[in-house]
Design an enzyme around this catalytic site. Structure first.
Site, PDB file in Angstrom:
ATOM      1  N   ASP A 364     -10.281  -5.360  -6.822  1.00 20.05           N
ATOM      2  CA  ASP A 364      -9.898  -4.041  -6.316  1.00 20.05           C
ATOM      3  C   ASP A 364      -9.755  -3.076  -7.498  1.00 20.05           C
ATOM      4  O   ASP A 364      -9.778  -3.495  -8.651  1.00 20.05           O
ATOM      5  CB  ASP A 364      -8.560  -4.187  -5.569  1.00 20.05           C
ATOM      6  CG  ASP A 364      -8.112  -2.909  -4.879  1.00 20.05           C
ATOM      7  OD1 ASP A 364      -8.962  -2.051  -4.590  1.00 20.05           O
ATOM      8  OD2 ASP A 364      -6.892  -2.763  -4.640  1.00 20.05           O
ATOM      9  N   ASP A 439     -10.194   1.919   1.602  1.00 18.94           N
ATOM     10  CA  ASP A 439      -9.047   2.348   2.404  1.00 18.94           C
ATOM     11  C   ASP A 439      -9.428   3.264   3.560  1.00 18.94           C
ATOM     12  O   ASP A 439      -9.202   4.472   3.521  1.00 18.94           O
ATOM     13  CB  ASP A 439      -8.013   3.005   1.502  1.00 18.94           C
ATOM     14  CG  ASP A 439      -7.546   2.031   0.434  1.00 18.94           C
ATOM     15  OD1 ASP A 439      -7.844   0.820   0.570  1.00 18.94           O
ATOM     16  OD2 ASP A 439      -6.903   2.455  -0.533  1.00 18.94           O
TER      17      ASP A 439
HETATM   18  O1  MIG Z   1      -3.601   1.549  -4.794  1.00 14.89           O
HETATM   19  O2  MIG Z   1      -3.611  -3.660  -3.682  1.00 14.89           O
HETATM   20  O3  MIG Z   1      -8.248  -0.804  -1.259  1.00 14.89           O
HETATM   21  O4  MIG Z   1      -7.129  -2.974   0.095  1.00 14.89           O
HETATM   22  O5  MIG Z   1      -4.382  -3.419  -0.230  1.00 14.89           O
HETATM   23  C1  MIG Z   1      -3.890   0.737  -3.700  1.00 14.89           C
HETATM   24  C2  MIG Z   1      -3.153  -2.705  -2.776  1.00 14.89           C
HETATM   25  C3  MIG Z   1      -4.438  -0.559  -4.179  1.00 14.89           C
HETATM   26  C4  MIG Z   1      -6.272  -0.591  -2.595  1.00 14.89           C
HETATM   27  C5  MIG Z   1      -7.139  -1.494  -1.768  1.00 14.89           C
HETATM   28  C6  MIG Z   1      -6.325  -2.113  -0.679  1.00 14.89           C
HETATM   29  C7  MIG Z   1      -5.168  -2.878  -1.266  1.00 14.89           C
HETATM   30  C8  MIG Z   1      -4.311  -1.951  -2.139  1.00 14.89           C
HETATM   31  N1  MIG Z   1      -5.148  -1.324  -3.173  1.00 14.89           N
END
Ligand code: MIG
Length: 764
Positions: A364, A439
């Site tokens: 991510d 998201d």
């Molecule tokens: O700033 O890890 O797209 O799936 O749950 C958010 C927390 C960071 C973004 C990802 C999302 C994930 C979330 N991340």
């Protein structure tokens, strides 16, 4: 910088692809990132002093020096097509590429660059970026400068081979790619593809790589949330899956499993014995996937940071100091994955996770996010990659990271196919990872977006893709982090779409209600069970499609135009899974009926058994627990009885679900589901001919060192068939109602030994 329009380079790749470059150099630019080595030596080099014409049947290339316009045409059999366009300087100097199209042409591709199915009349920025809950139209986490043009004659596509940020504007007669940055030695390097869609994707795969074959479990149903905050909670979710008879293959650990968001650590209290947890999950047939963000916390004594400094792995500022940004762990530094030694370094840390039983890596924040929660332009950050400016590398950052994660798998789990899930990506990612679209929101618009994204990603060479099922956040912008209002109907419809998407995972935001299959009451739980189980029922078919994708580059989920490029009347919410399943997504609240036009051929309604003729428009009823699903007449669909996970499902046996027509065919493939290059497998093909109410079927096995654990198979036929003759013996079927699968039909089910042979099915 202006484009130096000095040399014109040309190469032909096979019959249906050519490459044209314009720039200062006499060799092609090196393949970017993960693209396999292509020859950098062009077949033709010419100076732009006059106009040029080249041809190599069935391709013809012509270039006019006056206005830097070109025409590439292709003519073979019934396929006729051309791409015309021009290269020009923008006000201010950077170059642009315009591609012409006609009023009725339909443009697709560009991955998840924007909403909508078509890329006509679309604006997008091709730069990997955190969309902050999709707050602006035309921003995306991933970049695929690969554009398709469908017209009534055939299909064609271009791949603009550059990592540089672009702006795309698809108008009404021209699609223009504007470079946002351009340097002295850069050139404009374009690949052109022609032929039918399968030929185009096969050629594109030669240039950017074939999709990898994922481990079987990656095709199952996955459950996630931000975050399951303790081992206890994770185990509870797993137990509930089993209690509710929901097949499930994986549970995800989002950022709370770490200590202070430090990558490659576990929280000492909440995840004090991860090995024990993953073993318990493993016993329940569930794999554990852990999130890995690239930002490394600046903290003295933290080994990833300290070792990283020692080995000089982090991105620097222009003045040579390490660049410090801000992400979840606070002040953070970023590995420079563009360097091979950094990828080795990062790969070595994966052992920390694998040793504790983690089997999937979820990459991510790899767009990458450099300053969380701030409004900033990432291209203005003073962050450099091995002496290269950020804008030259940004679009490739996630691909390089995936390469490093892949190396981690190869080193520490050599007997297993990797599973990497990535948010950010560039063309070529298909060789290493699955992609999810970040998201999204729990809204009807984003349910539609899910389908639009998956169809365009599939055409962009990324078969293994999906979106958060049920929707992730509460809406656009940072407030999306809250989600209050449960929409049960939306959840139902999203499951009805999600179970057919290549990547199938439920996930939700931090401040959200629970979003598991049972969190929406009994009615939705039943719908969830119906569709998740159906996913597993279709698994043999799906697995075959993934195998084919890895050999040919063909997508799993396909827009109608992929199979029917000539189609005029496209029902936009219709899509195909492989060639043989045709589905319509219900994308509107309260919709209990739908009008749709079936493509040519004959189609069986999966739930009612009704046979419908193509090229006609129908009204189909869509109660909340049902969406239109059709099977091509003539399909022997390989299916299986749904079990608790993918592995058990495929081991449980093979059921040929036959949808008769004069000619019937089907294919079945099985291997151990995990060996990196499966050269041991089992195959069975099904050929059938229907004549005067009799069905003659030939089953043919092919064994390559893999023996299925079952020795009987089932053949399901419409109710009228009531005997079969196999090797002189008569076999009587069982009459089975398929009500419990949500199908309002009864069928004859024949039990046969699993072996090659001829069988005659009769109606008496
Ligand atoms: O700033 O890890 O797209 O799936 O749950 C958010 C927390 C960071 C973004 C990802 C999302 C994930 C979330 N991340």
């Amino acid at each position: 910088m202006k484009l130096k329009k000095e040399n014109l380079l040309l190469s032909f790749y096979g019959e249906n692809c050519c490459r044209l470059s314009l720039g200062p150099s006499k060799t092609f630019p090196s393949s970017i990132a993960l693209v396999p080595k292509l020859s950098e030596k062009p077949q033709h080099v010419a100076q732009v002093l006059k106009s040029h014409k080249w041809q190599k049947q069935p391709l013809k290339v012509s270039f006019q020096k006056e206005n830097f316009s070109f025409e590439i045409s292709y003519s073979k059999n019934k396929q006729n097509n051309q791409i015309t366009g021009r290269i020009f300087d923008q006000v201010g100097g950077y170059p642009a590429l315009a591609i012409d199209f006609e009023k009725n042409d339909r443009l697709m591709g560009l991955g998840a660059a924007a909403s909508g199915l078509w890329r006509n009349d679309t604006k997008a920025r091709l730069l990997n970026i955190d969309t902050v809950f999709y707050r602006r139209e035309g921003e995306a986490y991933s970049t695929f400068p690969f554009l398709w043009k469908f017209n009534s004659k055939s299909s064609a596509a271009i791949f603009l081979h550059t990592p540089l940020p672009l702006r795309y504007e698809g108008g009404t007669s021209e699609a223009v790619f504007y470079f946002e940055r351009f340097d002295e030695n850069d050139c404009l390097d374009i690949f052109f593809f022609f032929g039918n869609p399968a030929e185009i994707l096969a050629s594109y795969a030669k240039i950017t790589g074939l999709p990898y074959l994922p481990p079987l479990w990656a095709l199952g149903f996955h459950q996630s949330r931000w975050s399951y905050k303790s081992e206890k909670k994770v185990l509870e979710i797993a137990k509930k899956m089993r209690e509710h008879s929901i097949p499930c293959d994986a549970i995800y650990l989002d950022i709370h499993y770490m200590q202070d968001y430090k990558v490659f650590t576990f929280h000492p209290k909440n995840f004090s014995d991860p090995k024990k947890m993953t073993s318990q999950l493993e016993e329940m047939g569930i794999k554990t996937v852990a999130i890995v963000d690239p930002g490394v916390k600046v903290e003295h004594g933290y080994p990833v940071y300290e070792e990283g400094l020692k080995h000089d792995v982090f991105c620097k500022k222009k003045n040579g100091d390490v660049y410090v940004g801000k992400v979840w762990p606070g002040n953070s530094v970023f590995p420079d994955f563009s360097r091979e030694e950094v990828r080795h370094f990062w790969a070595s840390w994966h052992d920390v996770l694998f040793r504790k039983g983690i089997r999937g890596i979820w990459n991510d924040m790899n767009d990458p996010v450099l300053q969380i929660g701030k409004d900033y332009d990432p291209l203005e950050e003073d962050i450099w990659h091995n002496g290269q400016a950020h804008y030259r590398v940004r679009n490739l950052y996630a691909n390089y990271e995936a390469l490093s994660s892949w190396e981690g798998f190869e080193r520490y789990l050599p007997g297993e196919r990797p599973f990497i899930l990535t948010r950010s990506a560039f063309s070529g990612i298909q060789r290493y990872a699955a992609l999810w679209t970040g998201d999204n929101h729990s809204s009807w618009e984003h349910l539609r977006l899910n389908l639009e994204h998956v169809l365009n990603l599939s055409l962009s060479g990324v078969p293994f893709c999906g979106a958060d099922i049920g929707g992730f956040g509460g809406g656009p912008g940072i407030r999306g982090i809250f989600k209050f209002r449960k929409d049960r109907e939306l959840m139902a419809r999203w499951l009805e779409l999600g179970y057919l998407m290549p990547f199938f995972r439920m996930h939700t935001v931090l401040y959200s209600y629970d979003q598991e299959p049972w969190s929406f009451g009994e009615e939705i739980l039943q719908i969830a069970r119906k569709y998740i189980r159906r996913r597993y029922r279709f698994l043999p078919y799906l697995y075959l499609l993934f195998l084919q994708a890895s050999k040919t580059g063909e997508p799993i989920v396909r827009p109608l135009l992929y199979e029917y490029p000539h189609l005029q009347d496209v029902t936009e919410n219709l899509f195909l899974v492989g060639k043989n399943l045709l589905a319509a997504a219900v994308l509107e609240k309260g919709q209990r009926e739908m009008e749709l036009t079936l493509p040519e051929g004959l189609w069986y309604h999966y739930e009612t058994g009704e046979l419908l003729e193509g090229n006609k428009t129908y009204r189909i009823s869509t109660p909340i627990n049902s969406h239109p699903l059709f099977v091509r007449a003539g399909t022997a669909l390989p299916t299986a009885e749904p079990m608790r996970n993918t592995y058990d499902t495929l081991s449980s046996g093979l059921i040929w679900d036959v949808f008769p027509s004069q000619n019937i065919s089907g294919e079945y493939y099985l291997d151990d589901g995990k060996s990196p290059s499966p050269n041991q497998y089992y195959r069975m093909v099904f050929y059938g001919k229907e004549k005067k109410g009799e069905l003659e079927v030939t089953l043919k096995e092919e064994k390559k060192g893999y023996e299925p654990s079952f020795d009987k198979i089932f053949v399901r036929l419409p109710q009228g068939y009531n005997t079969a003759i196999f090797q002189g013996k008569e076999i009587t079927p069982r009459l089975v109602s398929l009500q419990s699968d949500g199908r309002d039909i009864r069928i004859s089910e024949f039990l046969l030994p699993r072996r090659s042979g001829k069988i005659t099915f009769k109606k008496t």
